[in-house]
Design a protein around this motif. Structure first.
Motif, PDB file in Angstrom:
ATOM      1  N   ASP A 209       0.828  -1.206   0.000  1.00 57.66           N
ATOM      2  CA  ASP A 209       0.000   0.000   0.000  1.00 57.66           C
ATOM      3  C   ASP A 209       0.863   1.258   0.000  1.00 57.66           C
ATOM      4  OD1 ASP A 209      -2.267  -1.538  -0.031  1.00 57.66           O
ATOM      5  OD2 ASP A 209      -2.711  -1.310   2.103  1.00 57.66           O
ATOM      6  N   PHE A 210       1.983   1.212   0.711  1.00 61.62           N
ATOM      7  CA  PHE A 210       2.862   2.379   0.719  1.00 61.62           C
ATOM      8  C   PHE A 210       3.593   2.522  -0.611  1.00 61.62           C
ATOM      9  CE2 PHE A 210       6.573   4.928   1.905  1.00 61.62           C
ATOM     10  CZ  PHE A 210       5.947   5.960   2.572  1.00 61.62           C
ATOM     11  N   ALA A 213       1.337   4.343  -2.858  1.00 60.93           N
ATOM     12  CA  ALA A 213       1.306   5.764  -2.503  1.00 60.93           C
ATOM     13  C   ALA A 213       2.546   6.491  -3.024  1.00 60.93           C
ATOM     14  CB  ALA A 213       1.198   5.924  -0.991  1.00 60.93           C
ATOM     15  N   ALA A 218       0.081  11.495  -4.666  1.00 61.28           N
ATOM     16  CA  ALA A 218       0.222  11.944  -3.279  1.00 61.28           C
ATOM     17  C   ALA A 218       1.688  12.155  -2.900  1.00 61.28           C
ATOM     18  CB  ALA A 218      -0.417  10.933  -2.332  1.00 61.28           C
ATOM     19  N   SER A 219       2.601  11.509  -3.648  1.00 58.69           N
ATOM     20  CA  SER A 219       4.036  11.635  -3.368  1.00 58.69           C
ATOM     21  C   SER A 219       4.753  12.431  -4.460  1.00 58.69           C
ATOM     22  CB  SER A 219       4.663  10.246  -3.226  1.00 58.69           C
ATOM     23  OG  SER A 219       4.081   9.532  -2.160  1.00 58.69           O
TER      24      SER A 219
END
Length: 252
Positions: A209-210, A213, A218-219
């Motif tokens: 999940d990371f 992201a 979002a990053s």
């Protein structure tokens, strides 16, 4: 439709990332040395070129998750040249090889996310070759981030550093550790979980999940980062190794 590629997609964190990217709406290509149809060995220039040659015409990637990796442990004086070369070939050269060959096939503003390891942040006993290979990954990510970020590419690259994760690769390594130390696989997981402030050893989804992201908008302002995803274990990581040092047959 956004397009992604995941290496090591058939097992563990690679499989988790592959599935998470699909859920996030990406069209995902999977590469794996175990793929019985179109195997890709990330440590081989020719194999990666062959994988790229199978891309649909005019395909451009928006996200690449480099999850292929191997792990083995041994006391330093028992570490073989073959172990060193295998770990460096897959873990370190495999990242260099894939990034270098995939950059021309990325959309501007795309991103790479790379699996490193908590062992890329601090050298770990019995992991001289593995730690070295993962330190190389962390250094590579920091070294190329500025070059890849330059327009017109504007590509991002980041690495994540997991602690123990329940995967088939970890199971295999702990089976070997059981042979050397007498500490069972489940006892190893229990000991490692006890070192994690959040109280448990990660599942593949905790990392996947990371990764998604990091690959997404979002990053968008994050690049060249080497990020621990350890449940807090990197804050004092390594204390649990004292229990292994007590096992005379593992001290070499």
């Amino acid at each position: 439709m956004k397009h992604a590629l995941v290496t090591g997609y058939l097992n563990g964190m690679g499989k988790g990332t592959y599935e998470a990217l699909q859920k996030a709406g990406y069209q995902v290509i999977g590469w794996d040395i175990l793929d019985q149809t179109d195997a890709v060995d990330v440590s081989s220039v020719e194999s990666v070129r062959a994988g790229i040659a199978r891309f649909p015409k005019d395909l451009k990637l928006d996200a690449v998750a480099l999850c292929a990796g191997i792990w083995s442990e041994a006391p330093f004086l028992q570490t073989t040249v073959e172990q060193w070369n295998d770990l460096m070939g897959t873990n370190a050269f495999g990242i260099f090889n894939c990034v270098q060959q995939l950059v021309p096939h990325m959309n501007p503003g795309g991103a790479f996310a790379v699996i490193a390891s908590a062992s890329a942040m601090r050298g770990v006993s019995f992991e001289s070759a593995y730690s070295a290979s993962k330190f190389a990954v962390a250094g590579f990510v920091e070294a190329v981030a500025r070059e890849l970020a330059a327009p017109p590419r504007s590509l991002r690259i980041n690495a994540v550093c997991p602690f123990y994760v329940r995967t088939p690769m970890t199971d295999r390594a702990l089976i070997e550790k059981e042979r050397l130390t007498g500490i069972s696989v489940e006892e190893s997981y229990r000991l490692e979980g006890a070192e994690v402030p959040l109280g448990y050893v990660a599942e593949k989804e905790d990392i996947a999940d990371f990764m998604v992201a990091l690959l997404g908008p979002a990053s968008r302002y994050v690049t060249g980062a080497v990020i621990p995803i350890t449940g807090g274990a990197h804050c004092g990581y390594g204390a649990v190794l004292s229990s292994y040092n007590e096992k005379e047959n593992y001290n070499g």
